[in-house]
Design a protein around this motif. Structure first.
Motif, PDB file in Angstrom:
ATOM      1  N   ILE A  29      11.034   3.674  12.149  1.00 46.11           N
ATOM      2  CA  ILE A  29      11.361   3.958  10.747  1.00 46.11           C
ATOM      3  C   ILE A  29      11.022   2.768   9.841  1.00 46.11           C
ATOM      4  O   ILE A  29      10.321   2.929   8.838  1.00 46.11           O
ATOM      5  N   ILE A  30      11.503   1.596  10.188  1.00 51.55           N
ATOM      6  CA  ILE A  30      11.346   0.439   9.299  1.00 51.55           C
ATOM      7  C   ILE A  30       9.948  -0.159   9.400  1.00 51.55           C
ATOM      8  O   ILE A  30       9.254  -0.318   8.389  1.00 51.55           O
ATOM      9  N   ILE A  31       9.520  -0.492  10.607  1.00 52.56           N
ATOM     10  CA  ILE A  31       8.199  -1.098  10.777  1.00 52.56           C
ATOM     11  C   ILE A  31       7.115  -0.075  10.435  1.00 52.56           C
ATOM     12  O   ILE A  31       6.090  -0.418   9.846  1.00 52.56           O
ATOM     13  N   GLY A  32       7.367   1.187  10.780  1.00 55.66           N
ATOM     14  CA  GLY A  32       6.411   2.233  10.420  1.00 55.66           C
ATOM     15  C   GLY A  32       6.223   2.342   8.911  1.00 55.66           C
ATOM     16  O   GLY A  32       5.104   2.493   8.418  1.00 55.66           O
ATOM     17  N   SER A  33       7.309   2.244   8.170  1.00 57.54           N
ATOM     18  CA  SER A  33       7.232   2.303   6.701  1.00 57.54           C
ATOM     19  C   SER A  33       6.459   1.110   6.148  1.00 57.54           C
ATOM     20  O   SER A  33       5.616   1.260   5.254  1.00 57.54           O
ATOM     21  N   LEU A  34       6.731  -0.075   6.685  1.00 59.56           N
ATOM     22  CA  LEU A  34       6.016  -1.272   6.231  1.00 59.56           C
ATOM     23  C   LEU A  34       4.529  -1.189   6.590  1.00 59.56           C
ATOM     24  O   LEU A  34       3.674  -1.609   5.799  1.00 59.56           O
ATOM     25  N   THR A  35       4.230  -0.645   7.749  1.00 60.14           N
ATOM     26  CA  THR A  35       2.832  -0.485   8.162  1.00 60.14           C
ATOM     27  C   THR A  35       2.118   0.502   7.245  1.00 60.14           C
ATOM     28  O   THR A  35       0.974   0.273   6.836  1.00 60.14           O
ATOM     29  N   PHE A  36       2.790   1.592   6.918  1.00 62.39           N
ATOM     30  CA  PHE A  36       2.218   2.557   5.978  1.00 62.39           C
ATOM     31  C   PHE A  36       1.903   1.874   4.648  1.00 62.39           C
ATOM     32  O   PHE A  36       0.821   2.060   4.080  1.00 62.39           O
ATOM     33  N   MET A  37       2.824   1.050   4.174  1.00 68.59           N
ATOM     34  CA  MET A  37       2.593   0.356   2.905  1.00 68.59           C
ATOM     35  C   MET A  37       1.418  -0.614   3.031  1.00 68.59           C
ATOM     36  O   MET A  37       0.613  -0.729   2.111  1.00 68.59           O
ATOM     37  N   ASP A  38       1.315  -1.292   4.179  1.00 65.64           N
ATOM     38  CA  ASP A  38       0.167  -2.183   4.399  1.00 65.64           C
ATOM     39  C   ASP A  38      -1.151  -1.423   4.296  1.00 65.64           C
ATOM     40  O   ASP A  38      -2.160  -1.975   3.864  1.00 65.64           O
ATOM     41  N   MET A  39      -1.139  -0.156   4.682  1.00 62.86           N
ATOM     42  CA  MET A  39      -2.376   0.626   4.671  1.00 62.86           C
ATOM     43  C   MET A  39      -2.700   1.221   3.307  1.00 62.86           C
ATOM     44  O   MET A  39      -3.868   1.314   2.947  1.00 62.86           O
ATOM     45  N   VAL A  40      -1.703   1.623   2.535  1.00 60.95           N
ATOM     46  CA  VAL A  40      -1.989   2.335   1.289  1.00 60.95           C
ATOM     47  C   VAL A  40      -1.984   1.468   0.035  1.00 60.95           C
ATOM     48  O   VAL A  40      -2.675   1.785  -0.936  1.00 60.95           O
ATOM     49  N   VAL A  41      -1.221   0.386   0.039  1.00 60.42           N
ATOM     50  CA  VAL A  41      -1.076  -0.419  -1.179  1.00 60.42           C
ATOM     51  C   VAL A  41      -2.401  -1.012  -1.660  1.00 60.42           C
ATOM     52  O   VAL A  41      -2.685  -0.959  -2.862  1.00 60.42           O
ATOM     53  N   PRO A  42      -3.250  -1.564  -0.783  1.00 54.43           N
ATOM     54  CA  PRO A  42      -4.507  -2.131  -1.310  1.00 54.43           C
ATOM     55  C   PRO A  42      -5.347  -1.113  -2.084  1.00 54.43           C
ATOM     56  O   PRO A  42      -5.866  -1.419  -3.159  1.00 54.43           O
ATOM     57  N   GLY A  43      -5.445   0.095  -1.580  1.00 53.10           N
ATOM     58  CA  GLY A  43      -6.200   1.128  -2.282  1.00 53.10           C
ATOM     59  C   GLY A  43      -5.567   1.510  -3.604  1.00 53.10           C
ATOM     60  O   GLY A  43      -6.259   1.795  -4.582  1.00 53.10           O
ATOM     61  N   MET A  44      -4.249   1.489  -3.641  1.00 54.27           N
ATOM     62  CA  MET A  44      -3.567   1.818  -4.895  1.00 54.27           C
ATOM     63  C   MET A  44      -3.777   0.715  -5.921  1.00 54.27           C
ATOM     64  O   MET A  44      -3.901   0.991  -7.106  1.00 54.27           O
ATOM     65  N   VAL A  45      -3.805  -0.531  -5.474  1.00 54.80           N
ATOM     66  CA  VAL A  45      -4.076  -1.643  -6.396  1.00 54.80           C
ATOM     67  C   VAL A  45      -5.495  -1.511  -6.926  1.00 54.80           C
ATOM     68  O   VAL A  45      -5.735  -1.676  -8.129  1.00 54.80           O
ATOM     69  N   ARG A  46      -6.441  -1.192  -6.041  1.00 51.58           N
ATOM     70  CA  ARG A  46      -7.830  -0.981  -6.491  1.00 51.58           C
ATOM     71  C   ARG A  46      -7.935   0.185  -7.465  1.00 51.58           C
ATOM     72  O   ARG A  46      -8.811   0.207  -8.320  1.00 51.58           O
ATOM     73  N   GLY A  47      -7.034   1.154  -7.308  1.00 51.81           N
ATOM     74  CA  GLY A  47      -7.061   2.343  -8.155  1.00 51.81           C
ATOM     75  C   GLY A  47      -6.713   2.092  -9.603  1.00 51.81           C
ATOM     76  O   GLY A  47      -6.975   2.921 -10.468  1.00 51.81           O
ATOM     77  N   GLY A  48      -6.090   0.962  -9.892  1.00 52.05           N
ATOM     78  CA  GLY A  48      -5.850   0.588 -11.275  1.00 52.05           C
ATOM     79  C   GLY A  48      -4.473   0.893 -11.808  1.00 52.05           C
ATOM     80  O   GLY A  48      -3.540   1.241 -11.080  1.00 52.05           O
ATOM     81  N   ALA A  49      -4.373   0.781 -13.125  1.00 51.31           N
ATOM     82  CA  ALA A  49      -3.097   0.840 -13.836  1.00 51.31           C
ATOM     83  C   ALA A  49      -2.391   2.187 -13.707  1.00 51.31           C
ATOM     84  O   ALA A  49      -1.168   2.257 -13.846  1.00 51.31           O
ATOM     85  N   ASP A  50      -3.134   3.255 -13.424  1.00 58.12           N
ATOM     86  CA  ASP A  50      -2.489   4.561 -13.256  1.00 58.12           C
ATOM     87  C   ASP A  50      -1.486   4.551 -12.104  1.00 58.12           C
ATOM     88  O   ASP A  50      -0.571   5.366 -12.075  1.00 58.12           O
ATOM     89  N   ASN A  51      -1.663   3.642 -11.171  1.00 57.49           N
ATOM     90  CA  ASN A  51      -0.794   3.573 -10.002  1.00 57.49           C
ATOM     91  C   ASN A  51       0.390   2.618 -10.180  1.00 57.49           C
ATOM     92  O   ASN A  51       1.164   2.426  -9.238  1.00 57.49           O
ATOM     93  N   LEU A  52       0.532   2.022 -11.348  1.00 56.27           N
ATOM     94  CA  LEU A  52       1.597   1.027 -11.561  1.00 56.27           C
ATOM     95  C   LEU A  52       3.000   1.531 -11.231  1.00 56.27           C
ATOM     96  O   LEU A  52       3.755   0.805 -10.565  1.00 56.27           O
ATOM     97  N   PRO A  53       3.404   2.737 -11.655  1.00 55.53           N
ATOM     98  CA  PRO A  53       4.769   3.159 -11.321  1.00 55.53           C
ATOM     99  C   PRO A  53       5.016   3.210  -9.806  1.00 55.53           C
ATOM    100  O   PRO A  53       6.068   2.777  -9.335  1.00 55.53           O
ATOM    101  N   VAL A  54       4.040   3.695  -9.067  1.00 56.44           N
ATOM    102  CA  VAL A  54       4.193   3.780  -7.612  1.00 56.44           C
ATOM    103  C   VAL A  54       4.151   2.381  -6.994  1.00 56.44           C
ATOM    104  O   VAL A  54       4.924   2.078  -6.077  1.00 56.44           O
ATOM    105  N   LEU A  55       3.277   1.528  -7.488  1.00 53.38           N
ATOM    106  CA  LEU A  55       3.199   0.160  -6.957  1.00 53.38           C
ATOM    107  C   LEU A  55       4.495  -0.596  -7.181  1.00 53.38           C
ATOM    108  O   LEU A  55       4.955  -1.328  -6.299  1.00 53.38           O
ATOM    109  N   ARG A  56       5.097  -0.425  -8.338  1.00 52.72           N
ATOM    110  CA  ARG A  56       6.387  -1.078  -8.604  1.00 52.72           C
ATOM    111  C   ARG A  56       7.455  -0.584  -7.628  1.00 52.72           C
ATOM    112  O   ARG A  56       8.267  -1.357  -7.116  1.00 52.72           O
ATOM    113  N   LYS A  57       7.448   0.732  -7.397  1.00 54.05           N
ATOM    114  CA  LYS A  57       8.419   1.316  -6.465  1.00 54.05           C
ATOM    115  C   LYS A  57       8.171   0.804  -5.045  1.00 54.05           C
ATOM    116  O   LYS A  57       9.123   0.461  -4.326  1.00 54.05           O
TER     117      LYS A  57
END
Length: 149
Positions: free
Chosen positions: A15-43
């Motif tokens: 549950i915990i490490i899996g969630s952190l691993t998921f974030m490691d995989m998706v966050v870089p693409g969301m940052v590349r995606g730009g300002a539209d992703n800011l609410p999700v990135l903040r969360k």
């Protein structure tokens, strides 16, 4: 008691490490995606601030297992135990210091209207290193080098 501790260790890791691993995989693409992703990135930054420290539960349950089993097959002198613990601490530092700092920097750049491609690249690298090290830990716990079956 061993099976209860082992179950809790594995379940919290999933549950915990899996969630952190998921974030490691998706966050870089969301940052590349730009300002539209800011609410999700903040969360996700806030969730990382919860799940990151909560990963200590996985570590503590692992410690409890070793203490409980020291006369069975796990001891702090075993390379697989001490190396797994060391790598977990390294992952925690990398994620909490470099990962969180880089994500905050990326969010700040996106908020100011700038691209955050450099931050996305660093987040990919940090996440990749953490995932690789986590896989090494899993291998160490499964294979238990130095322990004959």
């Amino acid at each position: 008691m061993r099976n209860v501790l082992l179950f809790l260790h594995i379940a919290t890791a999933i549950i915990i490490i899996g969630s952190l691993t998921f974030m490691d995989m998706v966050v870089p693409g969301m940052v590349r995606g730009g300002a539209d992703n800011l609410p999700v990135l903040r969360k996700l930054l806030k969730l990382g601030g919860v799940f990151g420290p909560a990963a200590a539960v996985v570590f503590l349950l692992g410690l409890a297992l070793v203490l409980r089993q020291k006369n069975d097959y796990a001891d702090f002198d075993d390379t697989w135990v001490s190396l797994s613990m060391l790598l977990f601490i390294v992952i925690s530092v990398i994620g909490s210091v470099f990962g969180a700092r880089t994500l905050r920097s990326g969010i700040a750049k996106l908020e100011s209207g700038q691209a955050a491609d450099a931050e996305a690249g660093r987040l990919s690298m940090v996440g990749g290193v953490n995932i690789l090290l986590m896989l090494v830990i899993v291998w160490l716990m499964v294979d238990k080098p130095g322990i004959s079956s």
